[in-house]
Design a protein around this motif. Sequence first.
Motif, short mmCIF file in Angstrom:
data_model
loop_
_atom_site.label_atom_id
_atom_site.label_comp_id
_atom_site.label_asym_id
_atom_site.label_seq_id
_atom_site.Cartn_x
_atom_site.Cartn_y
_atom_site.Cartn_z
N LEU A 25 -14.09 21.51 -14.11
CA LEU A 25 -13.05 20.70 -14.76
C LEU A 25 -13.36 20.51 -16.23
O LEU A 25 -12.48 20.67 -17.10
N ILE A 26 -14.60 20.20 -16.54
CA ILE A 26 -15.01 20.00 -17.94
C ILE A 26 -14.85 21.29 -18.73
O ILE A 26 -14.44 21.27 -19.91
N ASN A 27 -15.15 22.42 -18.11
CA ASN A 27 -14.99 23.70 -18.81
C ASN A 27 -13.54 23.90 -19.27
O ASN A 27 -13.28 24.36 -20.39
N ASN A 28 -12.59 23.56 -18.41
CA ASN A 28 -11.19 23.65 -18.80
C ASN A 28 -10.84 22.62 -19.88
O ASN A 28 -10.09 22.92 -20.82
N LEU A 29 -11.38 21.42 -19.73
CA LEU A 29 -11.08 20.36 -20.68
C LEU A 29 -11.62 20.66 -22.07
O LEU A 29 -11.01 20.28 -23.08
N GLU A 30 -12.73 21.35 -22.14
CA GLU A 30 -13.27 21.73 -23.45
C GLU A 30 -12.32 22.71 -24.15
O GLU A 30 -12.18 22.68 -25.38
N LYS A 31 -11.67 23.57 -23.39
CA LYS A 31 -10.67 24.47 -23.97
C LYS A 31 -9.46 23.67 -24.45
O LYS A 31 -8.87 23.97 -25.50
N ALA A 32 -9.09 22.66 -23.68
CA ALA A 32 -7.99 21.79 -24.11
C ALA A 32 -8.34 21.07 -25.40
O ALA A 32 -7.50 20.93 -26.31
N LYS A 33 -9.58 20.62 -25.50
CA LYS A 33 -10.04 19.95 -26.72
C LYS A 33 -9.95 20.89 -27.92
O LYS A 33 -9.50 20.49 -29.02
N LYS A 34 -10.35 22.13 -27.74
CA LYS A 34 -10.29 23.12 -28.82
C LYS A 34 -8.84 23.35 -29.25
O LYS A 34 -8.54 23.40 -30.45
N LEU A 35 -7.95 23.45 -28.28
CA LEU A 35 -6.54 23.66 -28.59
C LEU A 35 -5.98 22.48 -29.38
O LEU A 35 -5.24 22.67 -30.36
N LYS A 36 -6.34 21.29 -28.99
CA LYS A 36 -5.88 20.10 -29.72
C LYS A 36 -6.37 20.11 -31.16
O LYS A 36 -5.62 19.78 -32.10
N GLU A 37 -7.64 20.46 -31.34
CA GLU A 37 -8.22 20.45 -32.69
C GLU A 37 -7.54 21.46 -33.61
O GLU A 37 -7.31 21.18 -34.78
N ILE A 38 -7.22 22.63 -33.08
CA ILE A 38 -6.60 23.68 -33.90
C ILE A 38 -5.14 23.35 -34.20
O ILE A 38 -4.67 23.52 -35.33
N SER A 39 -4.43 22.86 -33.20
CA SER A 39 -2.97 22.75 -33.29
C SER A 39 -2.48 21.41 -33.81
O SER A 39 -1.38 21.32 -34.38
N GLY A 40 -3.25 20.34 -33.58
CA GLY A 40 -2.76 19.00 -33.87
C GLY A 40 -1.84 18.48 -32.77
O GLY A 40 -1.31 17.37 -32.88
N TYR A 219 -7.95 33.96 -22.82
CA TYR A 219 -6.70 33.57 -23.47
C TYR A 219 -6.98 33.26 -24.94
O TYR A 219 -7.94 32.55 -25.27
N PRO A 220 -6.13 33.75 -25.86
CA PRO A 220 -6.36 33.54 -27.30
C PRO A 220 -5.94 32.14 -27.74
O PRO A 220 -4.86 31.94 -28.33
N ILE A 221 -6.80 31.17 -27.50
CA ILE A 221 -6.47 29.78 -27.79
C ILE A 221 -6.18 29.56 -29.27
O ILE A 221 -5.26 28.81 -29.64
N GLU A 222 -6.95 30.23 -30.13
CA GLU A 222 -6.74 30.03 -31.57
C GLU A 222 -5.35 30.49 -31.99
O GLU A 222 -4.67 29.82 -32.78
N LYS A 223 -4.90 31.61 -31.46
CA LYS A 223 -3.57 32.12 -31.81
C LYS A 223 -2.49 31.14 -31.37
O LYS A 223 -1.53 30.87 -32.12
N LEU A 224 -2.63 30.61 -30.16
CA LEU A 224 -1.68 29.60 -29.67
C LEU A 224 -1.72 28.36 -30.55
O LEU A 224 -0.67 27.83 -30.95
N GLY A 225 -2.94 27.89 -30.85
CA GLY A 225 -3.08 26.68 -31.65
C GLY A 225 -2.47 26.81 -33.03
O GLY A 225 -1.79 25.89 -33.52
N LEU A 226 -2.67 27.93 -33.68
CA LEU A 226 -2.13 28.13 -35.02
C LEU A 226 -0.60 28.22 -34.98
O LEU A 226 0.08 27.75 -35.91
N ALA A 227 -0.05 28.84 -33.94
CA ALA A 227 1.41 28.90 -33.80
C ALA A 227 2.00 27.51 -33.61
O ALA A 227 3.04 27.17 -34.22
N LEU A 228 1.35 26.69 -32.81
CA LEU A 228 1.83 25.32 -32.61
C LEU A 228 1.71 24.50 -33.90
O LEU A 228 2.61 23.71 -34.23
#
Length: 380
Positions: A25-40, A219-228
């Motif tokens: 669960l934490i492994n997934n949540l860390e990815k969510a944290k990264k997405l939040k930081e990149i995207s706002g 999954y390319p989290i950074e690409k998603l985050g920058l688009a958002l």
Amino acid sequence: MISSTQPLNKESLNTPYFMINEQALINNLEKAKKLKEISGAKLVLALKCFSTWGTFDTIKPYLDGTTSSGPYEVKLGHETFGGETHAYSVGYSNADIEAVKPLADKIIFNSLSQLNAHYETCHQSASLGLRINPEMSVAGQDLANPARPYSRLGVKQQLLDLTVLNKVDGFMFHMNCENKDVDAFIAVLDHISSTFADYLDKLDWLSLGGGIFFTYPDYPIEKLGLALKAFSEKHQLQVYLEPGEAIITRTADLVVSVIDIVENEKQTAIVDSATEAHRLDTLIYNEPASVKEASDTGTHPYIIGSCSCLAGDQFCETQFDEPLKIGQKLHLLDSAGYTMVKLNWFNGLKMPSIYFEKVDGEIKLLNEFGYEDFKATLGK
């Protein structure tokens, strides 16, 4: 909810049960944290997918709140998760609105008629939103496609005009289902940006719903985050995502035992569980379960069949390196999403207990069920 004070050992647990793994669960949540930081963007947990609130202390530090599809979910999110509480429903009754109004930070309506019916009652209590049908989606199953023909979900553009902005602060689009393709999502995002620009530029917030599988491997989290982020800055609004499966994918197994093996041209291992009662989406979407103990190169094939009376109720067909034995435990992988929220008492089968394996190895009993629980659902 029942909590155990005695140390628990996996080998001694009676099947069927769900075992939720905190580290996964934490492994997934860390990815969510990264997405939040990149995207706002802000992320709110979709309780329609996962409402097992005994795990919320682990989830809360990573997410911004919850989103709901019915009044009881709203109350659960408000009471046990905190943060922002978003309320959406395909149809609110007057009683629903009275229940939701004191609890919700945002109330999202499915139609213009619902917005108009309840606006005076709740516009001073919460920030109001409207679900929009973008008329395109990324959903592999028609059953789960919110933009399918004659969809009842959301308002089409042709029915909108700018006066709606006098009543709402935000829109909600939900058009993904287990979408692993970031480019497909960005295409829909671009469509929304251009098609609804006159509205977006005047809104305070926008929810883009759930179904974006950003925790899928590679999954390319950074690409998603920058688009958002670019979308949010272009329209000057706060973006929300409503992840469900993305948060809890690959975090839990449904553990069952083989209780019989029958033969009718093929061998079927009967287990002490059922898709219709305990893993309903396996049946609804015809998505076979994966079994931890199975082998791609195994030479002993079996149908993994349920113990319900429904003839077609089976988990999967697979194969094993060795013959299965009565009493052997099997782990049905990735069994968190849309399972515990859909549990039912079909056939009066024993309901799976729910356990939480903590990072330190401790196993906590979150809940267990018995005959009195079954009886209580049918009368007093």
